[in-house]
Design a protein around this motif. Sequence first.
Motif, short mmCIF file in Angstrom:
data_model
loop_
_atom_site.label_atom_id
_atom_site.label_comp_id
_atom_site.label_asym_id
_atom_site.label_seq_id
_atom_site.Cartn_x
_atom_site.Cartn_y
_atom_site.Cartn_z
N ASP A 295 7.40 -3.99 6.75
CA ASP A 295 5.99 -4.30 6.38
C ASP A 295 5.20 -3.34 7.25
OD1 ASP A 295 4.33 -6.90 4.87
OD2 ASP A 295 3.20 -5.66 6.40
N LEU A 296 4.33 -2.56 6.52
CA LEU A 296 3.08 -1.53 7.03
C LEU A 296 2.29 -2.36 7.85
CD1 LEU A 296 2.83 0.92 4.35
CD2 LEU A 296 4.63 1.02 5.88
N ARG A 298 -1.29 -3.07 9.24
CA ARG A 298 -2.69 -2.72 8.90
C ARG A 298 -2.80 -1.77 7.89
NH1 ARG A 298 -2.63 -3.19 14.71
NH2 ARG A 298 -3.51 -5.19 15.17
N LYS A 300 -3.90 -2.62 5.03
CA LYS A 300 -5.19 -3.10 4.38
C LYS A 300 -6.42 -2.27 4.68
CE LYS A 300 -7.65 -7.59 3.28
NZ LYS A 300 -8.90 -6.88 3.46
N SER A 301 -6.50 -1.97 6.03
CA SER A 301 -7.66 -1.19 6.42
C SER A 301 -7.58 0.08 5.75
CB SER A 301 -7.68 -1.14 8.07
OG SER A 301 -6.53 -0.45 8.28
N ASN A 303 -6.72 1.10 2.77
CA ASN A 303 -7.23 0.81 1.34
C ASN A 303 -8.49 0.49 1.34
OD1 ASN A 303 -5.22 0.92 -0.67
ND2 ASN A 303 -4.52 -1.47 -0.41
N HIS A 308 -8.14 2.60 -3.08
CA HIS A 308 -6.57 2.22 -3.27
C HIS A 308 -5.98 3.35 -3.67
CE1 HIS A 308 -4.09 -0.43 -5.77
NE2 HIS A 308 -4.74 -1.45 -4.97
N GLY A 311 -4.29 4.81 -0.58
CA GLY A 311 -3.35 3.64 -0.29
C GLY A 311 -2.24 3.90 -1.31
N ASP A 312 -2.37 4.14 -2.62
CA ASP A 312 -1.06 4.34 -3.11
C ASP A 312 -0.33 5.49 -2.76
OD1 ASP A 312 -1.63 2.34 -4.97
OD2 ASP A 312 -2.03 3.43 -6.67
N LEU A 315 1.79 4.69 0.06
CA LEU A 315 3.07 4.03 -0.23
C LEU A 315 4.01 4.91 -0.59
CD1 LEU A 315 1.35 0.91 -1.95
CD2 LEU A 315 2.48 0.98 0.16
N ARG A 334 11.24 -1.41 -2.97
CA ARG A 334 9.72 -1.99 -2.62
C ARG A 334 9.63 -3.41 -3.39
NH1 ARG A 334 4.22 -0.65 -5.25
NH2 ARG A 334 2.81 -1.47 -4.09
N GLY A 337 3.32 -5.34 -2.53
CA GLY A 337 2.30 -4.45 -1.49
C GLY A 337 2.64 -3.46 -0.58
N ASP A 338 2.65 -3.84 0.70
CA ASP A 338 3.33 -2.87 1.60
C ASP A 338 4.48 -3.31 2.04
OD1 ASP A 338 2.52 -4.92 3.01
OD2 ASP A 338 1.19 -3.76 4.46
N ARG A 412 3.34 -5.35 16.68
CA ARG A 412 3.55 -4.55 15.59
C ARG A 412 4.27 -3.22 16.13
NH1 ARG A 412 -1.27 -7.22 14.23
NH2 ARG A 412 -1.16 -7.88 12.15
N1 LIG Z 1 -3.01 0.80 -2.64
C1 LIG Z 1 -2.24 -0.19 -2.88
N2 LIG Z 1 -2.50 -1.34 -2.07
C2 LIG Z 1 -1.77 -2.52 -2.39
C3 LIG Z 1 -0.66 -2.47 -3.13
N3 LIG Z 1 -0.22 -3.84 -3.42
C4 LIG Z 1 -0.90 -4.50 -2.59
N4 LIG Z 1 -1.59 -3.79 -1.78
C5 LIG Z 1 -2.50 -4.04 -0.76
O1 LIG Z 1 -1.63 -3.99 0.47
C6 LIG Z 1 -2.34 -4.67 1.46
C7 LIG Z 1 -1.25 -5.51 2.29
O2 LIG Z 1 -1.77 -5.83 3.39
P1 LIG Z 1 -1.12 -7.02 4.24
O3 LIG Z 1 0.40 -6.63 4.56
O4 LIG Z 1 -1.12 -8.36 3.98
O5 LIG Z 1 -1.85 -6.74 5.63
P2 LIG Z 1 -2.03 -5.50 6.58
O6 LIG Z 1 -3.28 -4.63 6.53
O7 LIG Z 1 -0.94 -4.72 6.22
O8 LIG Z 1 -1.95 -6.26 7.97
P3 LIG Z 1 -0.38 -6.60 8.65
O9 LIG Z 1 0.87 -6.56 7.80
O10 LIG Z 1 -0.68 -7.86 9.24
O11 LIG Z 1 -0.32 -5.49 9.54
C8 LIG Z 1 -3.39 -5.44 0.68
O12 LIG Z 1 -4.86 -5.20 0.86
C9 LIG Z 1 -3.23 -5.45 -0.76
O13 LIG Z 1 -4.29 -5.37 -1.54
C10 LIG Z 1 -0.66 -1.24 -4.12
O14 LIG Z 1 0.00 -1.26 -5.11
N5 LIG Z 1 -1.22 -0.07 -3.96
#
Ligand SMILES: Nc1nc2c(ncn2[C@@H]2O[C@H](COP(=O)(O)OP(=O)(O)OP(=O)(O)O)[C@@H](O)[C@H]2O)c(=O)[nH]1
Length: 434
Positions: A295-296, A298, A300-301, A303, A308, A311-312, A315, A334, A337-338, A412
């Motif tokens: 799992d990546l 942070r 979310k930050s 994104n 987005h 973020g894509d 990924l 996959r 999300g991440d 982490r």
């Molecule tokens: N760009 C993008 N973002 C995605 C996709 N699917 C999910 N996400 C985002 O990925 C993020 C996953 O965040 P989390 O794993 O919950 O949190 P984190 O920021 O990685 O924090 P930790 O896992 O606690 O380190 C969320 O903001 C989702 O909106 C996608 O297909 N593309």
Amino acid sequence: MGRQGVTLMVRDSGEIMARAPEWRPYMGRSLPTAPYLAPGAPAQGNFKRVAVLDAVPRLYGYRKLPEYQLNFVAALPLDEILAGTARQRQAAITTMTAVSLALVAMGWLILRSVRARDRAELALRDANRELSLAASVFRHTMDAVIVTEIDGTIVSVNPAFTAVTGYTAAEVVGRTPRLLQSGRHEPAFYRAMFEQLERTGHWRGEIWNRRKNGESYLEWISISLVRDELGKPLRYVGVSNDVTELRAGDERMRHLAFHDPLTGLPNRALLLDRMTQGINVAERDGRGLGVMFIDLDRFKSINDTLGHDVGDQLLQQVAQRLSHAVRHSDTVARIGGDEFVILLEQVDDGITYVNLADKLLSSLSRPMVLGAHTLEVGASIGIACYPGDGDSAAILMKHADAAMYVAKAGGRGAYQFYRPGMTAQAVQRTLPPP
Ligand SMILES: Nc1nc2c(ncn2[C@@H]2O[C@H](COP(=O)(O)OP(=O)(O)OP(=O)(O)O)[C@@H](O)[C@H]2O)c(=O)[nH]1
């Protein structure tokens, strides 16, 4: 019949169809008032009358043939009858009867031959209609049709065949379908096909062929053996469709159903399927197998700050780096999300996981260039191994996930092997505070 005796064939409408002697002047003329044409006239009978057509008084004998709407009539002039002796009269009547019967027989024969001719014409017309229908279907059907002799010599192909293969009829007639072979099938494939054709008279299936322009195509073909009336093999007829696009569409659908559209990696469904198969093989061979839940950190930050799209792209780069880090036989998926999962098969010692986890963490931590941005990303990894940490795909996934949560909780950027009790810890972490 004497000098002025006559025989007639008359339609129910009164029209004269035949007259002897001298039929020509009377043909087509009408006798509407003849007694045998009157409604309710008996089926046969005699009457005396002055003829309408030539004004000769005669004695008439007739017989009706209602099923053909015809009347057969014989007549002798009265003066000839009266001039004769009784014996002559009797002879005349006998002659009249014989002639009228002969007329009936003649008319029946004529009608029968006319009917037979009509039937033959109808049958011929039907056969011609069927032939032209078959020809039209052959010309206009979207299916490619190929007709060969029993030895394979091509006799005929239709325009759809030309559209699919690029070969005109003139280019293939006299040759054999071997000119379409793509080289993708072994000789045994064709042998089996002909063996079944000879045995059952039919074969259907898919064949890779080659068009005139060299391109391979997949056709769905149904081949039938055609026999003559005596059952002797006469021809082969093949009806086929180009299913290359259809099959590619199926493949695309199948790929979509089992892969993640963003990264092209296997999705959760395919991962679980491979994991179940892997566990079966591992159990049979007494080998090890492991699951790494990644799992990546942070993400979310990224994104939230860069959008987005960035973020894509990140990924996608992560997917590439993970894929490059593992063996060909391993599966990188996959699952959301991440979250990524790596399935490692045929692993017999823990050091393999340690080495790979280190490799993954360092690979991911190298800067990633995404357009104008250069980013670094960390990840947390949980590891669960078969058979020690679980004997089913679901349990191994759950335990690897739990170990990953422990790695996250530990700060982490690290990996963690599963240990009993971690699941409860992970559940607690996901529960909202009381
Ligand atoms: N760009 C993008 N973002 C995605 C996709 N699917 C999910 N996400 C985002 O990925 C993020 C996953 O965040 P989390 O794993 O919950 O949190 P984190 O920021 O990685 O924090 P930790 O896992 O606690 O380190 C969320 O903001 C989702 O909106 C996608 O297909 N593309």
